[in-house]
Every structure is written in C-alpha cells, then in structure tokens.
Design a protein around this motif. Structure first.
Motif, PDB file in Angstrom:
ATOM      1  N   ARG A  71       2.818   6.417  -2.639  1.00 59.81           N
ATOM      2  CA  ARG A  71       3.946   6.979  -3.394  1.00 59.81           C
ATOM      3  C   ARG A  71       3.514   7.396  -4.811  1.00 59.81           C
ATOM      4  O   ARG A  71       3.932   8.441  -5.317  1.00 59.81           O
ATOM      5  N   ARG A 103       0.380  11.678  12.942  1.00 56.58           N
ATOM      6  CA  ARG A 103      -0.670  12.349  12.168  1.00 56.58           C
ATOM      7  C   ARG A 103      -2.030  12.069  12.795  1.00 56.58           C
ATOM      8  O   ARG A 103      -2.210  11.076  13.517  1.00 56.58           O
ATOM      9  N   THR A 129       0.822  -1.221   0.000  1.00 52.18           N
ATOM     10  CA  THR A 129       0.000   0.000   0.000  1.00 52.18           C
ATOM     11  C   THR A 129       0.851   1.265   0.000  1.00 52.18           C
ATOM     12  O   THR A 129       0.407   2.315  -0.436  1.00 52.18           O
ATOM     13  N   ASP A 175      -1.604   1.113   8.405  1.00 48.65           N
ATOM     14  CA  ASP A 175      -2.925   1.120   9.044  1.00 48.65           C
ATOM     15  C   ASP A 175      -3.737  -0.080   8.600  1.00 48.65           C
ATOM     16  O   ASP A 175      -4.960  -0.049   8.640  1.00 48.65           O
ATOM     17  N   ARG A 189       9.881  10.437   8.634  1.00 49.67           N
ATOM     18  CA  ARG A 189       8.680   9.695   8.248  1.00 49.67           C
ATOM     19  C   ARG A 189       8.077   8.945   9.441  1.00 49.67           C
ATOM     20  O   ARG A 189       6.867   8.907   9.609  1.00 49.67           O
ATOM     21  N   ARG A 207      -6.326   9.343   2.096  1.00 51.29           N
ATOM     22  CA  ARG A 207      -6.466   8.060   2.793  1.00 51.29           C
ATOM     23  C   ARG A 207      -7.802   7.395   2.445  1.00 51.29           C
ATOM     24  O   ARG A 207      -7.866   6.197   2.216  1.00 51.29           O
ATOM     25  N   SER A 248       4.994  11.191   3.172  1.00 55.08           N
ATOM     26  CA  SER A 248       4.330  11.166   4.482  1.00 55.08           C
ATOM     27  C   SER A 248       3.339  12.312   4.607  1.00 55.08           C
ATOM     28  O   SER A 248       2.278  12.167   5.221  1.00 55.08           O
TER      29      SER A 248
HETATM   30  O1   DC Z   1       6.001   1.614   3.038  1.00 55.86           O
HETATM   31  P1   DC Z   1       6.546   2.866   2.309  1.00 55.86           P
HETATM   32  O2   DC Z   1       7.795   3.399   2.922  1.00 55.86           O
HETATM   33  O3   DC Z   1       6.668   2.655   0.848  1.00 55.86           O
HETATM   34  O4   DC Z   1       5.398   3.957   2.538  1.00 55.86           O
HETATM   35  C1   DC Z   1       5.514   5.249   2.044  1.00 55.86           C
HETATM   36  C2   DC Z   1       4.743   6.224   2.912  1.00 55.86           C
HETATM   37  O5   DC Z   1       3.344   6.007   2.750  1.00 55.86           O
HETATM   38  C3   DC Z   1       5.032   6.149   4.400  1.00 55.86           C
HETATM   39  O6   DC Z   1       5.882   7.194   4.820  1.00 55.86           O
HETATM   40  C4   DC Z   1       3.700   6.274   5.064  1.00 55.86           C
HETATM   41  C5   DC Z   1       2.679   6.107   3.997  1.00 55.86           C
HETATM   42  N1   DC Z   1       1.813   4.942   4.171  1.00 55.86           N
HETATM   43  C6   DC Z   1       0.665   5.129   4.918  1.00 55.86           C
HETATM   44  O7   DC Z   1       0.447   6.195   5.474  1.00 55.86           O
HETATM   45  N2   DC Z   1      -0.227   4.113   5.033  1.00 55.86           N
HETATM   46  C7   DC Z   1      -0.009   2.931   4.450  1.00 55.86           C
HETATM   47  N3   DC Z   1      -0.908   1.956   4.553  1.00 55.86           N
HETATM   48  C8   DC Z   1       1.182   2.717   3.694  1.00 55.86           C
HETATM   49  C9   DC Z   1       2.078   3.751   3.589  1.00 55.86           C
END
Ligand code: DC
Length: 233
Positions: free
Chosen positions: A40, A189, A35, A133, A182, A111, A102
């Motif tokens: 991204r 948040r 996810t 989440d 991050r 979201r 982030s």
């Molecule tokens: O897992 P990642 O590092 O590729 O995720 C990138 C950003 O996306 C991370 O800083 C937080 C956000 N993220 C999120 O808020 N909820 C998710 N389910 C997955 C990632």
C-alpha cells in the motif's frame, strides 16, 4: 538457543489476518509485519509521483527512491509504516489506494523489492507476518503456516465498519466490489498468486470471535514449538 519460529499468515482481503497476526505477536512477544501495508505504501508513492505502471523503467526508478520501515507507536501499540521517513499509516487505508494496490502488487519488480525486505526481517525468527504469499514465497520453510478465510458477506461487513470508523463514508456495494476485484487479481496474477501452501492450516473465522481464533492459533504454536524443538534439545 531461543525457541522462536516464523508464523506465516495468508488469505484473502479482510479475513481478519492482521487482527490475528497482531494478537499472536503481542502474546508471543514476536514482531508483527503487515506486508499489505508495504504494498500500500509503494502504491501511495506511485500515485503521488504519477508513476506509469506500464513503463518498467519508471517502476524500477521509483522503487530505487522508496525506503520503507515500521515503527511501533507505544501509545497505540500499533506498528506504523513509514515511507521515506514519513508516517503514512493513515493514508494507506484510503479507497484510492485500495483501488490501485492489487495492480501494483502484481508487478514483478515490486514483489522482488518487497519480498527481499520481508525475508531480511525474518532472519532472526520470532516474527508473525501476514500477506498473500508469505507461506508460499517469502517463507516457504516457516514452521507454522495459517491460511485464513471467511464468508464474503462477513468480510464486506468488517471492512465497511472499519472504513466507517475511520470516517470514510462509502457505500457497502463499493466495498463488496473492491474486495471481489482484489480477490480476483490477487489470485489470478502471474507473480506469486494468492494460494494456500500445501502445509498451511486452514482457519475459517466467519463464526469465530477474535479470542477464539487466537486460542486456536496459540494451540498450533504450542504444537509446532514442541515438534520443532523437542528433538533438538
Ligand atoms: O492485506 P491488504 O489488504 O492490506 O493488502 C493490500 C494488497 O496488497 C492486496 O490487494 C494484495 C497485496 N498483497 C500482496 O500481493 N502480497 C502480500 N504479501 C500482501 C499484500
């Protein structure tokens, strides 16, 4: 009835969530959904189109123009993300995205947009999804929830080597700074902050090889399958 479950994997950045989720999905013949790649790809669209994050209408309007899907590349066995039918898998790992994602992922409308699609993908079960989440918001009823952690030094080294391997030459202090930033934003948040679901199993993989952690997770899957389906037979 097929004996399939939902596996939710959450944790901080660069804890090895995707590595484990991918390996589990392959072993179980489940779908794997990263996810983070969705957030991204949305960030990439926002950057390319100069979307102002502080203007709600611009964000909502931009989201209406975003279509995301995953496709499995049989050659690499990797599931690539497509943004409006363009394979953007290679662009979404760049530092420019890491620096902004982030902030984008903290926006409620973003979201809602992503979670709705994620829940749709899990309708038939047989899915391993990793994120922040998944066990708390996306699939609060997932049969197996895993919360992964690892020492910050281990995580920085992993992410640094990953970026080097992709020919992104960046100094290790910047990687450390980005991960800490991050972690902070993701955990603090207002919308769906990163936290361990009460019923998630903890997995600290600072000293575990990928094979060992897979072994442990497969044991948990077996336990859960036994527990979920033994009474319904
Ligand atoms: O897992 P990642 O590092 O590729 O995720 C990138 C950003 O996306 C991370 O800083 C937080 C956000 N993220 C999120 O808020 N909820 C998710 N389910 C997955 C990632």
């Amino acid at each position: 009835m097929s004996k399939k479950i939902i596996i939710a994997i959450d944790g901080f950045s660069s804890c090895g969530k995707s590595t484990m989720a991918k390996a589990l999905a392959k072993k179980l013949n489940y779908n794997f959904i990263d996810t983070g790649a969705m957030y991204r790809a949305i960030t990439l669209y926002f950057i390319r189109n100069n979307v102002r994050l502080d203007e709600a209408a611009s964000v909502v309007n931009a989201l209406e123009n975003i279509h995301l899907h995953f496709e499995l590349d049989p050659a690499t066995e990797k599931s690539d993300i497509f943004l409006n039918n363009e394979n953007v898998a290679q662009y979404i790992r760049e530092m420019t995205i890491a620096q902004k994602v982030s902030e984008v992922a903290a926006i409620k409308a973003v979201r809602v947009f992503a979670v709705k699609q994620q829940q749709q993908m899990g309708k038939k079960k047989g899915i391993v999804m990793d994120g922040r989440d998944i066990g708390t918001v996306v699939f609060p009823n997932a049969e197996l929830k895993i919360f992964m952690t690892a020492d910050i030094a281990v995580r920085v080294k992993r992410r640094f080597l990953e970026m080097e391997a992709q020919n992104q030459h960046i100094n290790i202090e910047d990687v450390m700074h980005n991960l800490q930033m991050r972690d902070y934003i993701d955990s603090n948040r207002e919308e769906s902050p990163l936290r361990r679901a009460d019923d998630a199993r903890m997995l600290d993989n600072s000293d575990l090889t990928p094979d060992k952690q897979l072994e442990l997770a497969l044991k948990w899957v077996e336990e859960v399958l036994e527990h979920t389906y033994s009474s319904s037979k």
